[in-house]
Design a protein around this motif. Sequence first.
Motif, PDB file in Angstrom:
ATOM      1  N   VAL A   1     -49.189  63.111  -6.235  1.00 21.83           N
ATOM      2  CA  VAL A   1     -48.285  62.146  -5.604  1.00 21.83           C
ATOM      3  C   VAL A   1     -47.516  62.817  -4.465  1.00 21.83           C
ATOM      4  N   ILE A   2     -47.063  64.048  -4.707  1.00 23.83           N
ATOM      5  CA  ILE A   2     -46.298  64.764  -3.690  1.00 23.83           C
ATOM      6  C   ILE A   2     -47.186  65.112  -2.497  1.00 23.83           C
ATOM      7  N   SER A   3     -48.431  65.465  -2.774  1.00 28.36           N
ATOM      8  CA  SER A   3     -49.316  65.982  -1.724  1.00 28.36           C
ATOM      9  C   SER A   3     -50.088  64.910  -0.979  1.00 28.36           C
ATOM     10  N   VAL A   4     -50.245  63.724  -1.586  1.00 31.03           N
ATOM     11  CA  VAL A   4     -51.192  62.759  -1.052  1.00 31.03           C
ATOM     12  C   VAL A   4     -50.831  62.267   0.338  1.00 31.03           C
ATOM     13  N   ALA A   5     -49.532  62.128   0.607  1.00 31.30           N
ATOM     14  CA  ALA A   5     -49.125  61.634   1.921  1.00 31.30           C
ATOM     15  C   ALA A   5     -49.015  62.804   2.882  1.00 31.30           C
TER      16      ALA A   5
ATOM     17  N   ALA B   1     -38.148  56.719  -4.587  1.00 29.09           N
ATOM     18  CA  ALA B   1     -37.495  57.987  -4.913  1.00 29.09           C
ATOM     19  C   ALA B   1     -38.567  59.049  -5.134  1.00 29.09           C
ATOM     20  N   PRO B   2     -38.349  60.260  -4.652  1.00 28.70           N
ATOM     21  CA  PRO B   2     -39.336  61.319  -4.853  1.00 28.70           C
ATOM     22  C   PRO B   2     -39.408  61.700  -6.324  1.00 28.70           C
TER      23      PRO B   2
ATOM     24  N   VAL C   1     -49.111  71.876  -4.145  1.00 24.73           N
ATOM     25  CA  VAL C   1     -48.479  71.225  -2.999  1.00 24.73           C
ATOM     26  C   VAL C   1     -48.729  72.031  -1.730  1.00 24.73           C
ATOM     27  N   GLY C   2     -48.772  73.354  -1.865  1.00 28.16           N
ATOM     28  CA  GLY C   2     -49.073  74.211  -0.727  1.00 28.16           C
ATOM     29  C   GLY C   2     -47.897  75.045  -0.287  1.00 28.16           C
ATOM     30  N   PRO C   3     -48.131  76.297   0.115  1.00 25.80           N
ATOM     31  CA  PRO C   3     -47.041  77.211   0.465  1.00 25.80           C
ATOM     32  C   PRO C   3     -46.191  76.732   1.630  1.00 25.80           C
ATOM     33  N   ALA C   4     -46.741  75.929   2.509  1.00 27.00           N
ATOM     34  CA  ALA C   4     -45.969  75.455   3.660  1.00 27.00           C
ATOM     35  C   ALA C   4     -45.018  74.332   3.282  1.00 27.00           C
TER      36      ALA C   4
END
Length: 351
Positions: free
Chosen positions: A66-70, A83-84, A108-111
Motif C-alpha cells: 500500500v505504501i509503495s504502490v503509488a 490516512a497513511p 518501501v525502498g531506501p530512498a
Amino acid sequence: MTLTDVGSPAPASLAERRPRVPTARLLGELVPPRHFAGESFDTYRPDPAFDSQLAAVTRLRVVAEVISVAAGGSWRTRRRRAAPPAVYLDGGFGVGKTHLLAAMAHAVGPADAAFGTFVEYTNLVGALGFAATVEALATNRLVAIDEFELDDPGDTVLMSRLLRELADRGVALAASSNTLPDSLGEGRFAAEDFLREIQAMAARFEVLRIDGEDYRHRATVTDASPLPDAVVRAAVLGDPAATLDDFATLLGHLAAVHPSRYGALLDDVSLVGLTGVAPVTDQNAALRLVVLVDRLYDRDVPVLLGGTGEHGLFTPAMLQGGYRKKYYRALSRLGALAEQGRAGTRPTSAA
C-alpha cells in the motif's frame, strides 16, 4: 587475532575523537542495522507454533505494498483523501519485530524509508531541532521506529508529537517495542501503554500481535568473567583499527559529545578495548553509555572489557527503576559484543 609486542604503535582512543556530523549523514544513517541489512519478508521464518507470526508478516506485506504502490507524486495526492498506514508490532524479545520493520523499510525502498530506534529519533530532534526534523523526515513515505520507549515522559510526548506531525503530512508509520521478559502481559502490556501514551495518535495505529519464543534464546545478563586490563591492552595492539580507553575517561568524554554523534565515534573501528571498567553510579552517565552500546551493537563492533566487566555495571536501583529496560538491553548487547571480543583473543602465559 594475535597479540603483538609492546613495541607496536599506541592504539587510537575514542576519547580523543570529536566527530562533526553533517545533517545529511545523520539522516543517511536512518537505515536498518548492519545485521538486518539483507533481511526481507522472504527471510522471515514464522514459527508454525504461533499463528500470529504468519499473520503479522502477511499483513505487513500488504501494508508495504500500500505504501509503495503509488509512485512519485500519486502517493502525495492521496494524502488528503486517506490516512497513511500506521502499524505497531506488539511482542516480546526475539520474535522478529526488528526483522519485520527492516523488511518493511527495504520493501518501501531506501530512498523512501527512514529506520531508527526511538533514541535515535529523539537524538535527531536534539541535534536538528523539532521543526527541521519534521521537514527532513516528511520527505519519506515510511518512518519506522524500533524499540519505542515509554520510560521518559518528555521524550514520549516529543515522539507522539513527531508522529502526529508526520502522519498529518501523509507519512506512513511503523513502530515496535518490547518489555522485560518477566513483565506482566509481555508485549500486550507495552501495546496498551503505547496506545495510551500517544493519545491522539492511538486510533490511527493498527496493533499486530506477534507471539513466540526468543529465537536467540538470549540471556538477559551474561556471566562471563572480565579480562585483566593487561590482556585488553595487549589484544588491541594486534589490531590497527582497534581503540583503547580508560572506562572513566570515556564516560567523561561522552558527556561532551552529542549522542547523535556516537555512531561517528566508531567510524573505521574494528574493536573497542576498555580498561578499568567499574560500576556506573551516575544515571546520566549510565544512559549515555546505553546509547554508545546501542551504536556498537548496530555496527557489530566487538568489545574487550577489563576491570569488573559487565558485573555490577549498573546499580541495583537502576535495574529496578524506570529505565530498567534500557539497562537490561545494554547488558545483553554488551555481553554479546564482549563474547565476540573474547573469541578474537587468545590467552598468553603472561596473562
